[in-house]
Design an enzyme around this catalytic site. Structure first.
Site, PDB file in Angstrom:
ATOM      1  CD  GLU A   7      -2.695   7.653   9.110  1.00 16.44           C
ATOM      2  OE1 GLU A   7      -2.298   8.311   8.141  1.00 16.44           O
ATOM      3  OE2 GLU A   7      -3.670   6.862   9.046  1.00 16.44           O
ATOM      4  CB  CYS A  50      -0.956  -0.005   1.190  1.00 12.20           C
ATOM      5  SG  CYS A  50      -2.081  -1.410   1.177  1.00 12.20           S
ATOM      6  CG  HIS A  98      -2.644   4.521   5.235  1.00 12.05           C
ATOM      7  ND1 HIS A  98      -2.281   4.234   3.925  1.00 12.05           N
ATOM      8  CD2 HIS A  98      -3.139   3.363   5.736  1.00 12.05           C
ATOM      9  CE1 HIS A  98      -2.538   2.968   3.665  1.00 12.05           C
ATOM     10  NE2 HIS A  98      -3.064   2.415   4.743  1.00 12.05           N
ATOM     11  CG  PHE A 130      -1.195  -5.647   4.926  1.00 13.07           C
ATOM     12  CD1 PHE A 130      -1.536  -4.949   6.079  1.00 13.07           C
ATOM     13  CD2 PHE A 130      -2.187  -6.324   4.250  1.00 13.07           C
ATOM     14  CE1 PHE A 130      -2.839  -4.923   6.537  1.00 13.07           C
ATOM     15  CE2 PHE A 130      -3.504  -6.309   4.694  1.00 13.07           C
ATOM     16  CZ  PHE A 130      -3.823  -5.603   5.837  1.00 13.07           C
ATOM     17  CE  LYS A 154      -5.861   4.226   2.038  1.00 17.78           C
ATOM     18  NZ  LYS A 154      -4.947   5.350   2.349  1.00 17.78           N
ATOM     19  CG  HIS A 177      -6.788   0.921   0.880  1.00 21.70           C
ATOM     20  ND1 HIS A 177      -5.748   1.183   0.018  1.00 21.70           N
ATOM     21  CD2 HIS A 177      -6.204   0.495   2.037  1.00 21.70           C
ATOM     22  CE1 HIS A 177      -4.598   0.938   0.614  1.00 21.70           C
ATOM     23  NE2 HIS A 177      -4.848   0.517   1.837  1.00 21.70           N
TER      24      HIS A 177
END
Length: 421
Positions: A318, A167, A307, A403, A339, A344
Site C-alpha cells: 500500500e 475485503c 486499507h 484476497f 483497523k 478487520h
C-alpha cells in the site's frame, strides 16, 4: 453526470452502535480488540477479535427474529434503520426508485457454522435425519438474503444486489450504488456492507494461512498497521449503511450532506489469490482512475483512509501504491488505518472506513493509527500515529485491498452546494 451524496449513515462497530460512538472511539485512538467471547477459541492460534457489543433485544428484535436472523443481518438492519432516520428520507422516497446495494465477504457464515454442527455428528459427517435443520437454513446459505432483508425492512422495491468481492465488498457495493443513481436507475440507494465473521470456520481459515495476529496476551495492541512489529490483522465484525441520493434531489429537500462520492474505481492484479505485487501497481491504477473520475489531481487529497491491515505484505504494498499514484504528495498527506482500533471486518470494513472518511470531512479531523510506535522503515509515509489530528479535510481517498487481487478506491469530497450538477 449526476452527482451522488451521502445524506444518512448508520453504523454497528466494535466499541459501540451508532456513528457517535464509532467516531468517539476512533478519534480517541481506543482499541476494541479483546479475547473472543462468541465461541470457545482455545484451540486456535489467534484467539482475539474486535467484537461488537450488540444485544438484539436492545435493538428491537424479538426472540424469534433474533433466532431467525444471522448476526450479520441484524447488523445490517440496525445500520439501515439508523441511516434512514439520520437522512430524514423516510416517507419521502418512491419505493420503485429506491434500491439496496449491500456488500458481504462471508454472508451468514456464523449461522451456517452453527447449523452444520447441529445437523451433523459434531461436524464429522452428515446425519440421515436432516429435520434438525432450522427452516430458514436456506437464508443462511444464500448471501443475497442479507440485501433482501434490508430491502424488505425499508420497503425498497428498486434494484437490490449483494456484492461479494472479499475485503473490497463494502467499497464495491457503494460504487455500484453510485453508478445506479448516476445512470438514472434509482434516486435513492441504501448502500454499505455487513459481516459477522467471528466463527470457528473463519478463524480457522485465517489461522491456516497465518494471516491473523497471535498476540493473544495483549489483544489491545495486537493490531499494529505499519508498525515494524506487526504480525497480522485482527478479525472484526460490524456494518455500515449509507443513504445515497442524487445531489439535486437532496438539495431540493434540504438534506444534510456528509460528503459527495466523486470518484470510484476498481482493479484486479490477476496475479495471486493472497499475494500482492510489491510495486502496488494495481492499487495505484485504481487510485488514479478514481481521481480522474472525480476530476481531481492527486495533490487535492487531504487525507487517505488506508486499507492498513497490519500484515507485512499489505502495508508495504500500500505504501508503494500511494507513492506510485500520488508522487511526492504521498509524503505530505496524512494517512491512517482504523483497523488498528476496530479490527478487520472483511467485507464490511470498506463501508466502515468510508463512514469514517465522511466523518473526517464533517469534523475536519483525521483519526489516528493506534499502536504505531515504531514505524516500519519501508512504510515511511505519515501514518498519523497514536493521536487524532485536526485538519481541514475537503477531499478523502479511501482504499481497499482484498484476497483475489481486488483493489478499489473511492474519492469523497466536501459537497459544493453552490455548484450546479
Amino acid at each position: 453526470m449526476k452527482r451522488v451524496v451521502i445524506t444518512g449513515m448508520g453504523v454497528v462497530a466494535p466499541g459501540g452502535v451508532g456513528t457517535k460512538a464509532f467516531w468517539e472511539l476512533l478519534t480517541a485512538g481506543r482499541t476494541a480488540t479483546r479475547g473472543i467471547t462468541l465461541f470457545d477459541a482455545a484451540p486456535f492460534r489467534s484467539r482475539i477479535a474486535a467484537e461488537a457489543d450488540f444485544d438484539p433485544a436492545e435493538h428491537g428484535f424479538s426472540a424469534e427474529d433474533a433466532r431467525r436472523l444471522d448476526r450479520a443481518a441484524q447488523f445490517a438492519l440496525v445500520s439501515a434503520r439508523e441511516a434512514i432516520a439520520d437522512s430524514g428520507v423516510d416517507g419521502e422516497f418512491d419505493p420503485l426508485r429506491t434500491g439496496v446495494s449491500l456488500g458481504s465477504a462471508v454472508g451468514c457464515t456464523m449461522s451456517l457454522d452453527a447449523e452444520y454442527a447441529v445437523v451433523s455428528d459434531s461436524g464429522r459427517h452428515w446425519t440421515v435425519d436432516h429435520t434438525r435443520a432450522v427452516p430458514h437454513l436456506f437464508d443462511y446459505f444464500v448471501p443475497s438474503s442479507l440485501a433482501a432483508e434490508v430491502a424488505r425492512a425499508a420497503g425498497a422495491q428498486g434494484p437490490v444486489s449483494l456484492v461479494s468481492n472479499g475485503c473490497t465488498s463494502g467499497l464495491d457495493a457503494i460504487g455500484h450504488a453510485v453508478e445506479l443513481i448516476r445512470e438514472g436507475t434509482a434516486d435513492v440507494m441504501l448502500a454499505g456492507a455487513t459481516d459477522a465473521p467471528i466463527s470457528p470456520i473463519t478463524v480457522a481459515c485465517f489461522d491456516a494461512i497465518r494471516a491473523t495476529s497471535p498476540r493473544n496476551d495483549e489483544p489491545e495492541t495486537a493490531s499494529r498497521p505499519f508498525d515494524r512489529s506487526r504480525n497480522g490483522f485482527v478479525l472484526g465484525e460490524g456494518a455500515a449503511v449509507m443513504v445515497l441520493e442524487d445531489f439535486e434531489r437532496a438539495r431540493r429537500r434540504g438534506a444534510r450532506m456528509y460528503a459527495e462520492i466523486s470518484g470510484f474505481a476498481s482493479r484486479s492484479n490477476a496475479y495471486h489469490m493472497t499475494g500482492l505485487r510489491a510495486d502496488g501497481r494495481e492499487m495505484a491504477e485504481a487510485i488514479r482512475a478514481a481521481l480522474d473520475e472525480a476530476h481531481l489531481d492527486g495533490t487535492a487529497v487531504d487525507y487517505i483512509n488506508a486499507h492498513g491491515s497490519g500484515t507485512k505484505q499489505n502495508d508495504r504494498h500500500e505504501t508503494a501504491a500511494f507513492k506510485r499514484s500520488l508522487g511526492s504528495h504521498a509524503h505530505e498527506v496524512p494517512i491512517s488505518s482504523i483497523k488498528s482500533m476496530i479490527g478487520h471486518s472483511l467485507g464490511a470494513i470498506g463501508s466502515l472506513e468510508l463512514a469514517a472518511s465522511a466523518l473526517a470531512i464533517t469534523h475536519d479531523t483525521i483519526p489516528p493509527t493506534a499502536n504505531l510506535h515504531e514505524p516500519d522503515p519501508e512504510c515511511d509515509l505519515d501514518y498519523t500515529p497514536l493521536t487524532a489530528r485536526e485538519r481541514r479535510t475537503d477531499t478523502v481517498l479511501s482504499v481497499g485491498s482484498g484476497f483475489g487481487g481486488f483493489q478499489s478506491a473511492v474519492v469523497l469530497t466536501r459537497p459544493r452546494l453552490a455548484e450546479a450538477a
